[in-house]
Design an enzyme around this catalytic site. Structure first.
Site, PDB file in Angstrom:
ATOM      1  N   LYS A 177       0.874  -1.173   0.000  1.00 54.55           N
ATOM      2  CA  LYS A 177       0.000   0.000   0.000  1.00 54.55           C
ATOM      3  C   LYS A 177       0.911   1.222   0.000  1.00 54.55           C
ATOM      4  O   LYS A 177       1.383   1.674   1.034  1.00 54.55           O
ATOM      5  CB  LYS A 177      -0.885  -0.010   1.256  1.00 54.55           C
ATOM      6  CG  LYS A 177      -2.207   0.718   1.113  1.00 54.55           C
ATOM      7  CD  LYS A 177      -2.132   2.154   0.643  1.00 54.55           C
ATOM      8  CE  LYS A 177      -1.874   3.143   1.736  1.00 54.55           C
ATOM      9  NZ  LYS A 177      -1.693   4.525   1.203  1.00 54.55           N
ATOM     10  N   GLU A 252       9.210   1.449  10.961  1.00 51.26           N
ATOM     11  CA  GLU A 252      10.287   2.363  10.526  1.00 51.26           C
ATOM     12  C   GLU A 252       9.691   3.767  10.586  1.00 51.26           C
ATOM     13  O   GLU A 252       8.950   4.172   9.691  1.00 51.26           O
ATOM     14  CB  GLU A 252      10.722   2.029   9.089  1.00 51.26           C
ATOM     15  CG  GLU A 252      11.342   0.650   8.920  1.00 51.26           C
ATOM     16  CD  GLU A 252      12.808   0.605   9.315  1.00 51.26           C
ATOM     17  OE1 GLU A 252      13.318   1.608   9.877  1.00 51.26           O
ATOM     18  OE2 GLU A 252      13.437  -0.434   9.070  1.00 51.26           O
ATOM     19  N   CYS A 286      13.614  10.505   6.673  1.00 49.88           N
ATOM     20  CA  CYS A 286      13.465  10.096   8.073  1.00 49.88           C
ATOM     21  C   CYS A 286      14.776  10.299   8.823  1.00 49.88           C
ATOM     22  O   CYS A 286      14.792  10.697   9.974  1.00 49.88           O
ATOM     23  CB  CYS A 286      13.025   8.644   8.150  1.00 49.88           C
ATOM     24  SG  CYS A 286      14.076   7.555   7.178  1.00 49.88           S
ATOM     25  N   GLU A 385      10.110  16.533  14.604  1.00 54.39           N
ATOM     26  CA  GLU A 385      10.470  16.278  13.212  1.00 54.39           C
ATOM     27  C   GLU A 385       9.747  17.304  12.332  1.00 54.39           C
ATOM     28  O   GLU A 385       8.520  17.276  12.226  1.00 54.39           O
ATOM     29  CB  GLU A 385      10.056  14.858  12.832  1.00 54.39           C
ATOM     30  CG  GLU A 385      10.572  14.443  11.484  1.00 54.39           C
ATOM     31  CD  GLU A 385      10.188  13.005  11.123  1.00 54.39           C
ATOM     32  OE1 GLU A 385       9.052  12.602  11.416  1.00 54.39           O
ATOM     33  OE2 GLU A 385      11.040  12.303  10.541  1.00 54.39           O
TER      34      GLU A 385
HETATM   35  P1  NAD Z   1       2.325   8.818   7.079  1.00 54.05           P
HETATM   36  O1  NAD Z   1       2.430   8.107   8.359  1.00 54.05           O
HETATM   37  O2  NAD Z   1       1.346   9.932   6.957  1.00 54.05           O
HETATM   38  O3  NAD Z   1       1.978   7.830   5.887  1.00 54.05           O
HETATM   39  C1  NAD Z   1       2.744   6.662   5.655  1.00 54.05           C
HETATM   40  C2  NAD Z   1       1.866   5.644   4.979  1.00 54.05           C
HETATM   41  O4  NAD Z   1       0.817   5.277   5.878  1.00 54.05           O
HETATM   42  C3  NAD Z   1       1.170   6.127   3.698  1.00 54.05           C
HETATM   43  O5  NAD Z   1       1.105   5.060   2.769  1.00 54.05           O
HETATM   44  C4  NAD Z   1      -0.224   6.467   4.195  1.00 54.05           C
HETATM   45  O6  NAD Z   1      -1.207   6.370   3.168  1.00 54.05           O
HETATM   46  C5  NAD Z   1      -0.437   5.386   5.229  1.00 54.05           C
HETATM   47  N1  NAD Z   1      -1.456   5.709   6.231  1.00 54.05           N
HETATM   48  C6  NAD Z   1      -1.934   6.924   6.606  1.00 54.05           C
HETATM   49  N2  NAD Z   1      -2.884   6.790   7.547  1.00 54.05           N
HETATM   50  C7  NAD Z   1      -3.007   5.458   7.784  1.00 54.05           C
HETATM   51  C8  NAD Z   1      -3.819   4.683   8.665  1.00 54.05           C
HETATM   52  N3  NAD Z   1      -4.699   5.254   9.470  1.00 54.05           N
HETATM   53  N4  NAD Z   1      -3.645   3.338   8.664  1.00 54.05           N
HETATM   54  C9  NAD Z   1      -2.733   2.748   7.856  1.00 54.05           C
HETATM   55  N5  NAD Z   1      -1.964   3.433   6.977  1.00 54.05           N
HETATM   56  C10 NAD Z   1      -2.095   4.773   6.960  1.00 54.05           C
HETATM   57  O7  NAD Z   1       3.799   9.306   6.768  1.00 54.05           O
HETATM   58  P2  NAD Z   1       4.286  10.182   5.555  1.00 54.05           P
HETATM   59  O8  NAD Z   1       3.877  11.587   5.819  1.00 54.05           O
HETATM   60  O9  NAD Z   1       3.892   9.524   4.283  1.00 54.05           O
HETATM   61  O10 NAD Z   1       5.869  10.031   5.703  1.00 54.05           O
HETATM   62  C11 NAD Z   1       6.616  10.846   6.534  1.00 54.05           C
HETATM   63  C12 NAD Z   1       6.992  10.125   7.807  1.00 54.05           C
HETATM   64  O11 NAD Z   1       7.565   8.866   7.496  1.00 54.05           O
HETATM   65  C13 NAD Z   1       8.038  10.870   8.599  1.00 54.05           C
HETATM   66  O12 NAD Z   1       7.744  10.790   9.965  1.00 54.05           O
HETATM   67  C14 NAD Z   1       9.313  10.098   8.281  1.00 54.05           C
HETATM   68  O13 NAD Z   1      10.342  10.232   9.232  1.00 54.05           O
HETATM   69  C15 NAD Z   1       8.795   8.716   8.193  1.00 54.05           C
HETATM   70  N6  NAD Z   1       9.712   7.859   7.433  1.00 54.05           N
HETATM   71  C16 NAD Z   1      10.436   6.909   8.117  1.00 54.05           C
HETATM   72  C17 NAD Z   1      11.353   6.134   7.432  1.00 54.05           C
HETATM   73  C18 NAD Z   1      12.194   5.117   8.142  1.00 54.05           C
HETATM   74  O14 NAD Z   1      12.735   4.248   7.481  1.00 54.05           O
HETATM   75  N7  NAD Z   1      12.332   5.167   9.451  1.00 54.05           N
HETATM   76  C19 NAD Z   1      11.527   6.306   6.072  1.00 54.05           C
HETATM   77  C20 NAD Z   1      10.772   7.260   5.418  1.00 54.05           C
HETATM   78  C21 NAD Z   1       9.851   8.033   6.120  1.00 54.05           C
END
Ligand code: NAD
Length: 483
Positions: A177, A252, A286, A385
């Site tokens: 997803k 992650e 991240c 962040e």
């Molecule tokens: P997000 O949490 O908003 O979304 C991540 C994913 O989760 C997307 O596919 C989104 O559609 C899905 N999602 C959203 N709401 C959901 C729900 N209620 N249930 C299940 N899935 C849901 O994050 P983002 O804004 O896309 O990404 C930024 C964040 O991701 C930052 O905090 C960043 O640090 C983190 N990140 C971490 C890593 C790592 O490897 N540690 C890598 C990249 C990004």
């Protein structure tokens, strides 16, 4: 350009089909704010169909494939990605807004994940264990079964490669997803995977909103493991949903990673990393080096050199291919600007800022890379962040204070230490609460070979490197009593 855009379809088993609800979502180019294509709005029924397709693959051709053949398929996929490198990089740049050179590097990394795990697929083996007389005891690493992969928009291609390749290498069947804001290269990889011969159902891709398709995945009882990459708050929702089915998860999550610069450091060597680690991907990484901690003796010198670099940075569209692209969408731009406005009100005005280049499309979501100096360690700019190109600098007086500041947030993903003192290098490598520590370099996650993941609010579980193969498998112990 249009020819390479994927259709607004999801991949379930062998078929590309519209979402069952028949709806789609507009995809915006962050460089100009214009919609340029649409993706399918998958939801619970589509996730359910994908889980069934994955289960059928495990019971069928995919589940019977020996490890060496899984590895060969992954290797073929690596070559297919390389063959389509230029198109995939353009697509990733348009979808995410990142400069084309960054997108090219991401596609190279995507191919590398499939190459690495293609080579590793048949090299995971268990052990024989000493036990009671008359017994032979063995361990086996087996696939979990159906794995769910929720991925974010900041590095769709790279994070797809990272999480999917290791899961497939171990023989899991996957339902991906991707994020609604950027997922086009993920769909393209699905096409390439079928083209190189992955059996139907080994890889399924359902696009859609997080609160619909993502939440449905997290709550579905048919998954045997869920890998989530995204924000800590969404990660908590996914954990709660998975817990109701007692499913294991990998988290992650975010970071507030520090770079510590000591007076004895090679500042010339450090400078490009101090700036690059926060400007890369417009700070939407991240593992971005978003905090700069500098020893008081050299603070003024280091800050003026970092400020000089920030002032020369140029921001523009992905095609302009400058130092920094736009952030992903309007709300992210407002969020980053909100942090800067509040910091200013608190007396922390920008010390230096890059420039938005002339001829940059007016509707894009541009934020100038910004250095803020003298940020108190407990200020939100040093704690939260931002996920934008904002570097918060703080001075420290000695090693004890440096370690306290570095460890003084809720996160623990990556840390960088710049010093020539060998003893200090090891003391900090040990003392930093962080999933990765870089000494005299900063990898923003590092290479494909290096295990990666957080502690504390940055998450748990490890991806990348050989370690990921164990993360995507269940260990079985077999005790044979032979008398
Ligand atoms: P997000 O949490 O908003 O979304 C991540 C994913 O989760 C997307 O596919 C989104 O559609 C899905 N999602 C959203 N709401 C959901 C729900 N209620 N249930 C299940 N899935 C849901 O994050 P983002 O804004 O896309 O990404 C930024 C964040 O991701 C930052 O905090 C960043 O640090 C983190 N990140 C971490 C890593 C790592 O490897 N540690 C890598 C990249 C990004």
């Amino acid at each position: 350009m249009t020819a390479m855009l994927p259709a607004p379809l999801i991949l379930v088993g062998e078929s590309w089909r519209p979402a069952q609800g028949g709806q789609s979502i507009g995809v915006i180019n962050p460089s100009d704010g214009e919609e340029f294509t649409r993706i399918a709005r998958g939801a619970a029924a589509d996730i359910d169909a994908a889980v069934h397709a994955a289960r059928a693959a495990l019971d069928g051709a995919w589940g019977r494939l020996p490890a060496v053949e899984r590895g060969r398929l992954l290797t073929r996929l690596a070559y297919a990605v390389q063959d389509h490198h230029a198109d995939l990089a353009r697509l990733e740049a348009m979808d995410t807004g990142k400069p084309l050179k960054q997108a090219k590097a991401d596609i190279t990394a995507l191919a590398r994940y499939f190459e690495y795990y293609g080579g590793a697929a048949d090299k995971v083996h268990g052990e024989t264990l000493p036990y009671l007389d008359g017994y032979t005891v063995m361990t086996f690493y087996e696939p979990f079964g159906v794995t769910g992969h929720i991925i974010p928009w900041n590095y769709p291609a790279q994070i797809l490669g990272r999480t999917l390749a290791a899961a497939l290498a171990m023989g899991n069947a996957a339902v991906v997803k991707p994020a609604e804001d950027a997922c086009l290269t993920v769909l393209k990889v699905g096409e390439l995977a079928l083209g190189v011969g992955f059996p139907p159902g080994a890889i399924n891709i359902v696009t859609g909103y997080g609160e619909e398709a993502g939440a449905a995945l997290a709550a579905h009882p048919g998954f045997d493991h869920i890998s989530f990459t995204g924000s800590p708050d969404t990660g908590a929702l996914v954990q709660a949903a998975a817990a109701r089915n007692n499913k294991p998860v990998t988290m992650e999550l975010g970071g507030k990673s520090p770079q510590l610069v000591f007076a004895d450091a090679d500042i010339d060597a450090a400078l490009p990393f101090l700036v690059g680690a926060i400007v890369q991907n417009a700070g939407q990484t991240c593992s971005a080096g978003s905090r700069l901690l500098v020893e008081a003796k050299v603070y003024d010198d280091v800050l003026s050199r970092v400020a000089g670099r920030f002032s020369s940075l140029q921001v523009g569209s992905s095609d302009m291919d400058l130092d920094c692209g736009p952030v992903i969408n309007r709300s992210q731009k407002q969020r980053v600007e909100g942090f800067l406005d509040r910091a200013k009100k608190d007396g922390f005005a920008p010390r230096a800022q890059g420039r938005i280049a002339p001829n940059t499309p007016p509707g894009g979501y541009y934020v100038a890379p910004t250095l803020v100096a003298d940020v108190p360690p407990l200020h939100e700019l040093a704690q939260d962040e931002v996920f934008g190109p904002v570097l918060a600098a703080t001075r420290f007086k000695d090693d004890a204070e440096a370690l306290a500041f570095a460890n003084g947030t809720a996160y623990g993903l990556v840390a960088g230490v710049w010093t020539r003192d060998g003893g200090r290098q090891h003391r900090f490598a040990k003392g930093l609460k962080s999933g990765q520590v870089f000494v005299n370099n900063f990898g923003a996650g590092g290479g494909v070979e290096l295990p990666f993941g957080g502690v504390r609010r940055s998450g748990f579980g490890r991806e990348k490197g050989f370690e990921a193969l164990y993360s995507f498998s269940a260990l079985k112990t077999v005790a044979v009593r032979h008398g």
